[in-house]
Write a protein that holds these residues in place. Sequence first.
Motif, mmCIF file in Angstrom:
data_model
loop_
_atom_site.group_PDB
_atom_site.id
_atom_site.type_symbol
_atom_site.label_atom_id
_atom_site.label_comp_id
_atom_site.label_asym_id
_atom_site.label_seq_id
_atom_site.Cartn_x
_atom_site.Cartn_y
_atom_site.Cartn_z
ATOM 1 N N ARG A 195 0.829 -1.216 0.000
ATOM 2 C CA ARG A 195 0.000 0.000 0.000
ATOM 3 C C ARG A 195 0.862 1.264 0.000
ATOM 4 O O ARG A 195 0.608 2.212 -0.766
ATOM 5 C CB ARG A 195 -0.928 -0.010 1.222
ATOM 6 C CG ARG A 195 -1.666 1.268 1.354
ATOM 7 C CD ARG A 195 -2.774 1.252 2.359
ATOM 8 N NE ARG A 195 -3.879 1.937 1.742
ATOM 9 C CZ ARG A 195 -5.111 1.524 1.707
ATOM 10 N NH1 ARG A 195 -5.444 0.407 2.276
ATOM 11 N NH2 ARG A 195 -6.026 2.206 1.107
ATOM 12 N N HIS A 220 2.520 1.770 -3.393
ATOM 13 C CA HIS A 220 1.526 2.116 -4.412
ATOM 14 C C HIS A 220 1.083 3.579 -4.263
ATOM 15 O O HIS A 220 1.054 4.336 -5.247
ATOM 16 C CB HIS A 220 0.323 1.178 -4.275
ATOM 17 C CG HIS A 220 -0.814 1.538 -5.159
ATOM 18 N ND1 HIS A 220 -0.785 1.338 -6.523
ATOM 19 C CD2 HIS A 220 -2.016 2.103 -4.876
ATOM 20 C CE1 HIS A 220 -1.920 1.762 -7.036
ATOM 21 N NE2 HIS A 220 -2.686 2.237 -6.072
ATOM 22 N N GLU A 221 0.762 3.961 -3.026
ATOM 23 C CA GLU A 221 0.274 5.329 -2.807
ATOM 24 C C GLU A 221 1.375 6.364 -3.055
ATOM 25 O O GLU A 221 1.108 7.449 -3.580
ATOM 26 C CB GLU A 221 -0.330 5.451 -1.402
ATOM 27 C CG GLU A 221 -1.650 4.687 -1.341
ATOM 28 C CD GLU A 221 -2.363 4.735 -0.006
ATOM 29 O OE1 GLU A 221 -1.782 5.243 0.976
ATOM 30 O OE2 GLU A 221 -3.511 4.236 0.053
ATOM 31 N N LYS A 235 3.780 5.989 -5.210
ATOM 32 C CA LYS A 235 3.939 6.078 -6.674
ATOM 33 C C LYS A 235 2.867 7.000 -7.266
ATOM 34 O O LYS A 235 3.172 7.895 -8.063
ATOM 35 C CB LYS A 235 3.831 4.668 -7.287
ATOM 36 C CG LYS A 235 4.031 4.643 -8.796
ATOM 37 C CD LYS A 235 3.996 3.244 -9.369
ATOM 38 C CE LYS A 235 2.587 2.773 -9.615
ATOM 39 N NZ LYS A 235 2.521 1.559 -10.450
ATOM 40 N N VAL A 249 5.941 -2.882 -7.513
ATOM 41 C CA VAL A 249 4.938 -1.815 -7.631
ATOM 42 C C VAL A 249 5.387 -0.749 -8.645
ATOM 43 O O VAL A 249 4.556 -0.059 -9.248
ATOM 44 C CB VAL A 249 4.676 -1.194 -6.230
ATOM 45 C CG1 VAL A 249 3.820 0.061 -6.304
ATOM 46 C CG2 VAL A 249 4.023 -2.232 -5.320
ATOM 47 N N TYR A 297 -0.248 -7.829 -5.410
ATOM 48 C CA TYR A 297 -0.407 -6.435 -5.838
ATOM 49 C C TYR A 297 -1.534 -6.333 -6.873
ATOM 50 O O TYR A 297 -2.359 -5.407 -6.815
ATOM 51 C CB TYR A 297 0.907 -5.904 -6.408
ATOM 52 C CG TYR A 297 0.854 -4.455 -6.843
ATOM 53 C CD1 TYR A 297 0.264 -3.480 -6.033
ATOM 54 C CD2 TYR A 297 1.400 -4.053 -8.069
ATOM 55 C CE1 TYR A 297 0.207 -2.147 -6.438
ATOM 56 C CE2 TYR A 297 1.359 -2.721 -8.473
ATOM 57 C CZ TYR A 297 0.753 -1.776 -7.650
ATOM 58 O OH TYR A 297 0.685 -0.459 -8.047
ATOM 59 N N LEU A 299 -4.853 -4.046 -6.503
ATOM 60 C CA LEU A 299 -5.307 -3.082 -7.519
ATOM 61 C C LEU A 299 -6.745 -3.356 -7.945
ATOM 62 O O LEU A 299 -7.544 -2.431 -8.116
ATOM 63 C CB LEU A 299 -4.390 -3.138 -8.749
ATOM 64 C CG LEU A 299 -2.981 -2.576 -8.576
ATOM 65 C CD1 LEU A 299 -2.173 -2.762 -9.845
ATOM 66 C CD2 LEU A 299 -3.021 -1.101 -8.169
ATOM 67 N N GLN A 322 -9.359 -1.834 -5.742
ATOM 68 C CA GLN A 322 -9.382 -0.367 -5.546
ATOM 69 C C GLN A 322 -10.621 0.265 -6.178
ATOM 70 O O GLN A 322 -11.109 -0.185 -7.176
ATOM 71 C CB GLN A 322 -8.133 0.286 -6.165
ATOM 72 C CG GLN A 322 -6.836 -0.150 -5.500
ATOM 73 C CD GLN A 322 -6.822 0.108 -4.000
ATOM 74 O OE1 GLN A 322 -6.859 1.247 -3.570
ATOM 75 N NE2 GLN A 322 -6.783 -0.946 -3.210
#
Length: 322
Positions: free
Chosen positions: A201, A204-205, A207, A270, A315, A319, A322
Amino acid sequence: MSPGSSAAMPNDVIFPLEGKRVWVAGHRGMVGSAIVRRLASEGCEILTAGREVLDLERQSAVEAWIADNKPDAIFMAAAKVGGILANDTYPADFLYNNLVIETNIVDAAWRNGVGKVLFLGSSCIYPKFAPQPIMEDALLTGPLEPTNEWYAIAKIAGIKLAQAYRKQHGCDFISAMPTNLYGIGDNFDLNSSHVMPALIRKAHEAKLAGADSITIWGTGTPRREFLNADDCADACVFLMKNYSDFEHVNVGSGEDVTILQLAQLVCEVVGFKGEIITDTSKPDGTPRKLMSADKLRGMGWRPQIELGPGITNTYAHFLSAQ
Ligand code: GFB
């Protein structure tokens, strides 16, 4: 091995599941849902009971549900679980909820003559400074890691329940001790999750936000062993079918990495290229907990999912949610 017990080779199944009624307690959790997926190819009838139908913390409700539904086998994947911070913050919940769920299911399984029960514990049952890789007989040889001793005590009690009912009542109750697990259906909440979903997480956030860095807890030096939940489910089904003995069995990958190495691997998957910063105000927990994989490998079981592809798959599921 104790008298009257057995650990068969894979093609020498001692408890076939075909045609049996199999209850997966905790079927909505990461491990429980993986066990349900894995059981699809076993030709058994899978029983489940959501929270709205059955409160596992009520003894009479558990007894009545088992008496009505008559499972032949039970996977005990229901538990209050969480990462290092959740364990440290909610000791009463981790001790009480887990103790009560275990005692309710084990006792009701005995009273109703359930043929086989597999109890699922955790690698945190072992002493904080156990010799590595940790053999099954390291249990109760030293002090526990303070951040998760409450959960560990509950899980040790679960092993002892299975052993006590085997010893006193001749029940075929066994225990599996998985290492740190991750995979589909993991908890990605940063306050309560384990390290793997937290790092996925965070990376990802970061990025998406175009951030320069992510922050990981502790020094990054502790070593952890990771196993994909689908491999764990496969091992649980294997043990249910092939193992019948007093001692619990470690379920791991046999390899560990530092938390910093894990963070680097997650960032690679990621696609986050920033810096990894450590927050040493947060706890490290146990310095290392690599379990010996010898016992289960000696029976012929091996994990199939490597860490890199396992993270990629997790991952992708993160995704898609989301
Ligand atoms: O997975 P985790 O929470 O649990 O943390 P444990 C593993 C390591 O990762 C610790 C570090 O050294 C953490 O400080 N870490 C770094 C992080 N960044 C993060 C982050 O963002 N989130 C989290 N959660 N950790 C648990 C036990 O211990 O393992 C349970 O508390 C259970 O009882 C479980 O046994 C399997 O491996 O330390």
